[in-house]
Every structure is written in structure tokens, then in C-alpha cells.
Design a protein around this motif. Structure first.
Motif, PDB file in Angstrom:
ATOM      1  N   ASN A 183       0.834  -1.202   0.000  1.00 53.98           N
ATOM      2  CA  ASN A 183       0.000   0.000   0.000  1.00 53.98           C
ATOM      3  C   ASN A 183       0.869   1.252   0.000  1.00 53.98           C
ATOM      4  O   ASN A 183       0.589   2.220  -0.704  1.00 53.98           O
ATOM      5  N   ALA A 184       1.913   1.225   0.827  1.00 49.89           N
ATOM      6  CA  ALA A 184       2.813   2.369   0.900  1.00 49.89           C
ATOM      7  C   ALA A 184       3.449   2.622  -0.462  1.00 49.89           C
ATOM      8  O   ALA A 184       3.546   3.769  -0.918  1.00 49.89           O
ATOM      9  N   ALA A 185       3.863   1.537  -1.115  1.00 49.54           N
ATOM     10  CA  ALA A 185       4.487   1.677  -2.436  1.00 49.54           C
ATOM     11  C   ALA A 185       3.501   2.290  -3.428  1.00 49.54           C
ATOM     12  O   ALA A 185       3.860   3.163  -4.224  1.00 49.54           O
ATOM     13  N   ALA A 186       2.228   1.859  -3.342  1.00 53.04           N
ATOM     14  CA  ALA A 186       1.220   2.401  -4.262  1.00 53.04           C
ATOM     15  C   ALA A 186       1.041   3.895  -4.034  1.00 53.04           C
ATOM     16  O   ALA A 186       1.027   4.682  -4.991  1.00 53.04           O
ATOM     17  N   LEU A 187       0.937   4.305  -2.770  1.00 53.63           N
ATOM     18  CA  LEU A 187       0.749   5.736  -2.506  1.00 53.63           C
ATOM     19  C   LEU A 187       1.985   6.539  -2.898  1.00 53.63           C
ATOM     20  O   LEU A 187       1.892   7.718  -3.206  1.00 53.63           O
ATOM     21  N   CYS A 188       3.141   5.896  -2.874  1.00 54.36           N
ATOM     22  CA  CYS A 188       4.368   6.571  -3.313  1.00 54.36           C
ATOM     23  C   CYS A 188       4.353   6.798  -4.829  1.00 54.36           C
ATOM     24  O   CYS A 188       5.266   7.426  -5.354  1.00 54.36           O
ATOM     25  N   GLY A 189       3.359   6.241  -5.513  1.00 52.62           N
ATOM     26  CA  GLY A 189       3.247   6.495  -6.944  1.00 52.62           C
ATOM     27  C   GLY A 189       3.574   5.289  -7.809  1.00 52.62           C
ATOM     28  O   GLY A 189       3.600   5.398  -9.027  1.00 52.62           O
TER      29      GLY A 189
ATOM     30  N   PHE B  54      -7.692   3.382  -1.017  1.00 52.82           N
ATOM     31  CA  PHE B  54      -7.670   1.932  -0.811  1.00 52.82           C
ATOM     32  C   PHE B  54      -9.073   1.369  -0.639  1.00 52.82           C
ATOM     33  O   PHE B  54      -9.283   0.180  -0.759  1.00 52.82           O
ATOM     34  N   PRO B  74      -4.875   4.851  -6.311  1.00 52.38           N
ATOM     35  CA  PRO B  74      -3.988   5.386  -5.264  1.00 52.38           C
ATOM     36  C   PRO B  74      -2.655   5.900  -5.805  1.00 52.38           C
ATOM     37  O   PRO B  74      -2.191   6.964  -5.384  1.00 52.38           O
ATOM     38  N   HIS B  75      -2.055   5.155  -6.747  1.00 47.44           N
ATOM     39  CA  HIS B  75      -0.699   5.544  -7.152  1.00 47.44           C
ATOM     40  C   HIS B  75      -0.680   6.792  -8.018  1.00 47.44           C
ATOM     41  O   HIS B  75       0.384   7.309  -8.329  1.00 47.44           O
ATOM     42  N   PHE B  83       1.989   5.247   7.750  1.00 50.09           N
ATOM     43  CA  PHE B  83       1.108   4.209   8.264  1.00 50.09           C
ATOM     44  C   PHE B  83       1.393   3.914   9.733  1.00 50.09           C
ATOM     45  O   PHE B  83       2.441   4.272  10.270  1.00 50.09           O
ATOM     46  N   PHE B  89      10.627   0.040   2.931  1.00 51.99           N
ATOM     47  CA  PHE B  89      10.995  -1.125   2.134  1.00 51.99           C
ATOM     48  C   PHE B  89      12.239  -1.749   2.769  1.00 51.99           C
ATOM     49  O   PHE B  89      13.299  -1.123   2.785  1.00 51.99           O
ATOM     50  N   PHE B 100      12.495   6.405  -3.433  1.00 52.36           N
ATOM     51  CA  PHE B 100      11.558   5.519  -4.135  1.00 52.36           C
ATOM     52  C   PHE B 100      10.464   6.261  -4.921  1.00 52.36           C
ATOM     53  O   PHE B 100      10.312   6.040  -6.124  1.00 52.36           O
ATOM     54  N   PRO B 101       9.702   7.154  -4.255  1.00 49.68           N
ATOM     55  CA  PRO B 101       8.635   7.841  -5.012  1.00 49.68           C
ATOM     56  C   PRO B 101       9.178   8.685  -6.154  1.00 49.68           C
ATOM     57  O   PRO B 101       8.477   8.886  -7.156  1.00 49.68           O
ATOM     58  N   VAL B 104      10.148   6.144  -9.122  1.00 52.10           N
ATOM     59  CA  VAL B 104       9.020   5.661  -9.921  1.00 52.10           C
ATOM     60  C   VAL B 104       8.433   6.796 -10.764  1.00 52.10           C
ATOM     61  O   VAL B 104       7.778   6.548 -11.765  1.00 52.10           O
ATOM     62  N   ARG B 105       8.701   8.044 -10.373  1.00 54.17           N
ATOM     63  CA  ARG B 105       8.241   9.172 -11.182  1.00 54.17           C
ATOM     64  C   ARG B 105       9.270   9.571 -12.237  1.00 54.17           C
ATOM     65  O   ARG B 105       9.046  10.535 -12.971  1.00 54.17           O
ATOM     66  N   TYR B 152       7.841  13.844  -2.526  1.00 54.97           N
ATOM     67  CA  TYR B 152       7.292  14.267  -3.821  1.00 54.97           C
ATOM     68  C   TYR B 152       6.349  15.439  -3.655  1.00 54.97           C
ATOM     69  O   TYR B 152       5.511  15.692  -4.507  1.00 54.97           O
TER      70      TYR B 152
END
Lengths: 286, 355
Positions: A183-189, B54, B74-75, B83, B89, B100-101, B104-105, B152
Motif C-alpha cells: 500500500n505504501a508503495a502504491a501511494l508513493c506512486g 484503498f 492510489p498511485h 502508516f 521497504f 523511491f517515489p 518511480v516518477r 514528492y
């Protein structure tokens, strides 16, 4: 419960070797000794030297068997991983009761007699077998596909047998991953592919590696399935060793081939110890 | 009221036959620190997870800057979140977790390096970029998670009880950090907690959740001094709820007659007594004062005195056998003076009648 005090004397220290002796003797006499004897024969028959090894690598027939063996083991490992990962993932995320049923199916297939399963594949894969008949009936092919007595047949049969050995360790590491991390990874984009590539694959790598190494090593020395589904033209190492020793009575050459197999297996085992042991325990955990 | 930036309107969520959230509407201006406070199962986390994407609402809408975000996965919402559980990770060092964010961007390496450095300094973890999460304490992990969620520059940051796994001292330390980071970044924060002290410490405004509804939204001071419902009065701060025999209402004020016949005039009255059938009079322990002489106020007997340093707590029993608490400055409550029948009084404007 005992409290930890300095003067505590353990009533029984678990260091005695006595009870392990029978099994150790069994292994020493019936495994270690014969293997050493075989190794000895490989460098002494017909005369002292490495000529048996030289012959194995130099003779194209033997070299081809070696190549076949590694090729099949590699391809089987690859397909087992590709097919096993989605199953392991499904088992990790599906409700427990359903997962138990799928597990039962996987385990049952493992416990079913190997010969029976391999013969079943011979029936299914032959020219007039169910699979070819169906393919012909649907008009996908006009001629029966050669699915057996070749490496295709060996690969199909072995992937089927090896799947559980990939799925079980992979499932263990995937299950240890906290869904909140995804979930955290998804919210990170990260989209599905990014999560798979950047989070799931690295976190499940220890399980995948353990399973892949096991499948690779088992495949290298596999005898029954390649012999039955591969035919004589596509011999693998274990089949060749059997033939060298049983039919040709060439203990020197057979011993050398067996020793090559043993060396590769030990090398892979050492690799696993060096890079992957213990890692499986920390992946995904806190 | 400033313009609403994050708007939740008529949000409702059911899981099968279970209603998790009845009906929640909120207007949250840009840059606000709003806390969802409530007991577990009150719907606060469900609402937060719907903002994250979610959970899809069963009804209602959620919009940021006037545009509904419900259709956005969500993404792609570009929302930050910290959380309750540790979600770094585990295979990536601190620096790569924060990166990480950005990776992926598809940000440039130079940009990533710069942002990671700035984020580490924001959460005061300079020099930690090469450590693995397992080598950090719980508090450090949550600070890295905060840095990752802010890397981000999201317009909205969600925090789901991020400090509940930490001990009290560490929690207070990080609360101060969160407050500072909120002021430095100006990000709009939605924060979920069941800890009223944490809510009061951090928030601009607090939305008190109960049974899938918002009971009241207001500043901590509002909720404490002017609770709209009995639930809010009981949840924020300590309170006594006196039984009431009779009520006479006059507009928003009322008179109450207590079981022993004591009559209290001019009390602010509210309709929100929740499920309780009988009216109750709420008065804070520190509003109560002992009065000299007899006849004035409420007759009580002292049952117990607890010395707490700055203050003392006195357990009293009313004429009809109800136990109530009085709190006063340690020196004001003299133990030796507390014998025999006594009387307490309070300013009626500081008490609240729920009927």
C-alpha cells in the motif's frame, strides 16, 4: 522454567554423538565410501590420469549430453519460476481456507508416484494423445506436434514435477511481506508493474533463489523423466551415467561423469550458503 | 471560513451489512492540520483510507482542489501517507526509501540526490542514508516514512496513528517534530489518532468520530469548553456527569434540579445526549470549588484525596450516592480541612446540560 543464574548446572547437555552413530555409519559406508571409490575409479581406469574427463569434454556425444543437461535444467528452472510465482502470490493473498485446498492439490501431486505421473505425460503428449487430438480438432495444427521423445517433452514433464519446489519457498517469502508495504508503495506512486519490479521481486528473491537452486540441482541429476520422455537421442547426464556403467561397463568414464555432476551440485550448494542462507529469514520482516 | 481544499461530502462506507461510516462531510482548507479523533471502530481510519484510495466509498464524494479524486487509483493521487505499521521497504537503505517515489516518477539522479538530502535534513536524520530500516529504531523508521511521504511534495499528507507503536517519551518528541514539519512545509495534514492528548497537541482542528459519524469539529479549545454532545464532553478531558431529576428549558439555557433538590440555573443546554435516556449535567473536575458555610451549592462528603504534585484530586460522594471528582491546586485542597459535610459549587456557564 529455570532462571539464568551463574552456577546453574545443566542436567543434560545435548552434545552426545552416540545416538547419531548408526545413521552416520550408514552414510559413511553406503554413500561417502562408494562416491570416493567411484571418484578413484574415474582417475585410475583404465590407467592413472584425467583422460576420462578429457574424453567427456572432447567427445561430441558426451559434450552434447552435458550441454543438454544444463540446458534442460536451466529452462526447467526458468519456466518453473515463471509459472510458480503467480501461484505462490495467489496462495499468499487468497483466503486461508481456499489456500489450503490449493496446497493440498500441490502436495498431492508431489506425493503421487513419479513413474505414474511420467507415464501419464507420455500418454498425453504422444502423437495420438489427447493434447494433439485436441489441437488437431480445433484446427490449430494440421500435423501432430512432436511433444514427446524430445527435449520439449522432457521440459514439460519436469516443469510439472518441479513446480512445487519453487512454489513452496516462494510462497513462504511472499507471505512474510506486510501488505501495508505494498500500500505504501502504491501511494508513493508505484503502479502494479513498479511494485512488482521494485518491491515484490527483491523481497521474494531469497525464496525464489532457494527454490530455483533446488530445482536446478534436482533437474541436473534427474533420471526417470528424461529417460521416459526424452528418448534415446536426448539423453541427459544421469541417463548417460547409467548407460556407461550398466550397459558399457565403463566405470572410469561413468565415474568421471558422476563426479562432474557432484562437483556442480556442491558448487551450487556453496553458492546458496554464501549468498542466500539466512537472507530468507529477514526478507519482508521488520 | 476559508476555501475548502480537501472536501469530503456525504461519505458513507459499508462492508456487507456492517456500516463503518454513516455520513461524514468535512471541508478542510489548504495547510490545515486536521485530526480524526475517536475510539477504534468509529470510522476514522476508514475515512482516511478512502482519501488514500484503498477503499471506494459506498456513497459520497472526495475532492481535492475542486476535482473529485474517486476515479483516480492510489498511485496516481499524489497523496503522501505514513502508516501505523512500519512500512519502509526492508531491502532498501534509508536514502533509497526516500528516493523511491521519485524513482518511480522518473526524476533525474541529480534531483533525487538533492531531494533526499533535503528530506533527511527535514526529519533530522542526516548521515543515515546508507542504513537499512532494520538498523533503525521505531521512531527513526517513522521519521524516514515521513520523509518518504513528503519527498514528492504531496498536497495532502495522511497519517494513520503513526506513533502508536512508540513509547510515550518518544511519541512526544516526534509530535514536536511533526508540528515543526507541518509549519515548515505548509502541507495539509489529515491525522488519525485515538489519543486525545496527541490530538490536542498537534491539531488546528479536531473532528471527533463516534459510530461512523462526526460528533463535532472544532479547535481543541472549542471541544473542551463547548462540547456539542455528551460523547465529546466525555472523550475530551475529564468530566463528571451528574444525574438530573428535572429540566426546565428556556431556549439554549436551562435549569436543572439534581436528585437531592439542588437547583442550578442558566446552564448551556444541548440536545446531544447520544443513547442515554436521562438528562445529565456535565461539569469538569477543575470547575468544582469548595464553598464555606452551609446552604450554598451541592452537599458532598469526601471519600478520598489523591495528591498529584501540582494538583490534588478529591473523590466526593453526593447526597444521592453518586461519586464525582474535584481537582484543585495542591495547596488549595487542604487535607485536614476536608472533614464532615462540605459543599461544592461551580459557575453554571462552565457546565453543560445534555438532554
Amino acid at each position: 522454567m529455570v532462571t539464568a543464574t551463574a552456577d546453574i548446572r545443566e542436567p543434560f547437555r545435548w552434545t552426545g554423538m552416540g545416538y547419531a552413530v548408526p545413521a552416520l555409519l550408514l552414510l559413511a559406508f553406503f554413500f561417502v565410501l562408494p562416491v570416493l571409490a567411484l571418484l578413484l575409479r574415474s582417475i585410475t581406469e583404465p590407467e592413472l590420469g584425467l583422460q576420462n574427463y578429457a574424453e567427456l569434454f572432447a567427445t561430441s556425444t558426451y559434450a552434447r549430453v552435458l550441454f543438454n543437461t544444463f540446458l534442460v535444467a536451466g529452462v526447467v528452472t526458468l519456466f518453473s519460476l515463471l509459472l510458480g510465482f503467480p501461484v505462490a502470490w495467489l496462495l499468499a493473498i487468497m483466503p486461508q481456507r481456499w489456500a489450503r485446498i490449493v496446497f493440498a492439490v500441490i502436495l498431492l501431486s508431489m506425493w503421487t508416484n513419479l513413474l505414474a505421473r511420467t507415464y501419464a505425460w507420455m500418454v498425453l503428449l504422444q502423437r495420438t494423445g489427447v493434447i494433439n487430438k485436441m489441437l488437431m480438432a480445433t484446427g490449430l495444427v494440421s500435423e501432430p506436434l512432436p511433444l514427446v521423445n524430445n527435449l520439449t517433452g522432457v521440459t514439460i514433464g519436469m516443469v510439472y514435477i518441479m513446480l512445487p519446489f519453487i512454489i513452496l519457498p516462494l510462497h513462504a517469502t511472499l507471505r512474510a511481506i506486510d501488505p501495508a508495504i505494498l500500500n505504501a508503495a502504491a501511494l508513493c506512486g508505484a503502479g502494479r508493474w513498479q511494485i512488482f519490479r521494485r518491491v515484490l521481486v527483491p523481497l521474494s528473491a531469497p525464496g525464489a533463489a532457494a527454490g530455483a537452486l533446488m530445482v536446478f540441482v534436482m533437474s541436473l541429476g534427474y533420471f526417470v523423466t528424461p529417460s521416459l520422455l526424452g528418448g534415446t537421442a536426448n539423453m541427459m547426464l544421469a541417463g548417460m551415467i547409467a548407460q556407461l556403467i550398466q550397459s558399457l561397463l565403463n566405470w572410469g568414464l561413468g565415474g568421471a561423469a558422476a563426479f562432474i555432476l557432484l562437483t556442480v551440485t556442491l558448487a551450487i550448494y556453496a553458492l546458496q550458503l554464501r549468498y542466500f542462507s539466512g537472507a530468507a529469514g529477514t526478507a519482508g520482516g521488520r | 471560513m476559508t476555501d475548502s481544499f480537501l472536501t469530503i461530502s456525504g461519505f458513507r462506507k459499508t462492508f456487507g451489512s456492517i456500516v463503518a461510516v454513516e455520513d461524514v462531510s468535512l471541508n478542510i482548507p489548504k495547510g490545515e492540520f486536521l485530526t480524526f479523533l475517536g475510539p477504534s471502530g468509529s470510522g476514522k481510519s476508514t475515512t482516511l483510507y478512502a482519501v488514500a484510495g484503498f477503499d471506494d466509498p459506498s456513497a459520497g464524494d472526495i475532492s481535492i482542489d475542486g476535482r473529485s479524486i474517486l476515479a483516480t487509483p492510489p498511485h496516481k493521487r499524489n497523496i503522501g501517507m505514513v502508516f501505523q505499521r512500519y512500512t519502509l521497504f526492508p531491502h532498501l537503505p534509508v536514502g533509497e526509501n526516500i528516493a523511491f517515489p521519485l524513482r518511480v516518477r522518473g526524476h533525474s539522479a541529480a534531483d533525487i540526490a538533492k531531494t533526499v538530502k533535503a528530506m533527511l535534513s527535514l526529519v533530522r536524520l542526516e548521515g543515515f542514508e546508507d542504513r537499512l530500516p532494520a538498523q533503525l529504531s521505531g521512531g527513526q523508521q517513522q521519521r524516514v516514512a515521513l520523509a518518504r511521504a513528503l519527498a514528492y511534495d504531496p498536497p495532502v499528507l495522511l497519517m494513520d496513528e503513526p506513533l502508536s507503536a512508540l513509547d510515550k517519551k518518544l511519541r512526544e518528541e516526534i509530535q514536536v517534530e511533526i508540528r515543526r514539519i507541518h509549519q515548515e512545509t505548509g502541507v495539509t495534514i489529515l491525522y488519525v489518532t485515538h489519543d486525545q492528548e496527541e490530538a490536542l497537541r498537534l491539531s488546528d482542528r479536531i473532528a471527533v468520530f463516534n459510530h461512523g459519524r462526526i460528533e463535532q469539529v472544532g479547535s481543541g479549545e472549542d471541544l473542551y469548553a463547548r462540547p456539542a454532545t455528551r460523547f465529546v464532553a466525555g472523550f475530551i478531558g475529564d468530566s463528571n456527569f451528574l444525574k438530573v431529576r428535572e429540566v426546565e428549558r428556556r431556549g439554549s439555557a436551562a435549569s436543572a434540579i439534581l436528585p437531592d433538590g439542588t437547583r442550578i440555573e442558566n446552564i448551556p443546554a444541548h440536545a446531544g445526549n447520544g443513547h442515554a435516556a436521562t438528562p445529565e449535567l456535565m461539569v469538569r473536575p477543575q470547575s468544582l470549588k469548595f464553598v464555606q458555610g452551609s446552604g450554598a451549592g451541592l452537599a458532598v462528603k469526601v471519600k478520598d484525596v489523591t495528591f498529584l504534585g501540582d494538583t490534588s484530586s478529591v473523590l466526593l460522594e453526593t447526597g444521592w450516592g453518586q461519586e464525582i471528582w474535584l481537582r484543585g491546586a495542591g495547596s488549595a485542597v487542604k487535607t485536614n480541612a476536608l472533614s464532615g459535610p462540605l459543599h461544592v459549587e461551580w459557575n453554571p456557564a462552565d457546565s453543560h446540560l445534555f438532554c
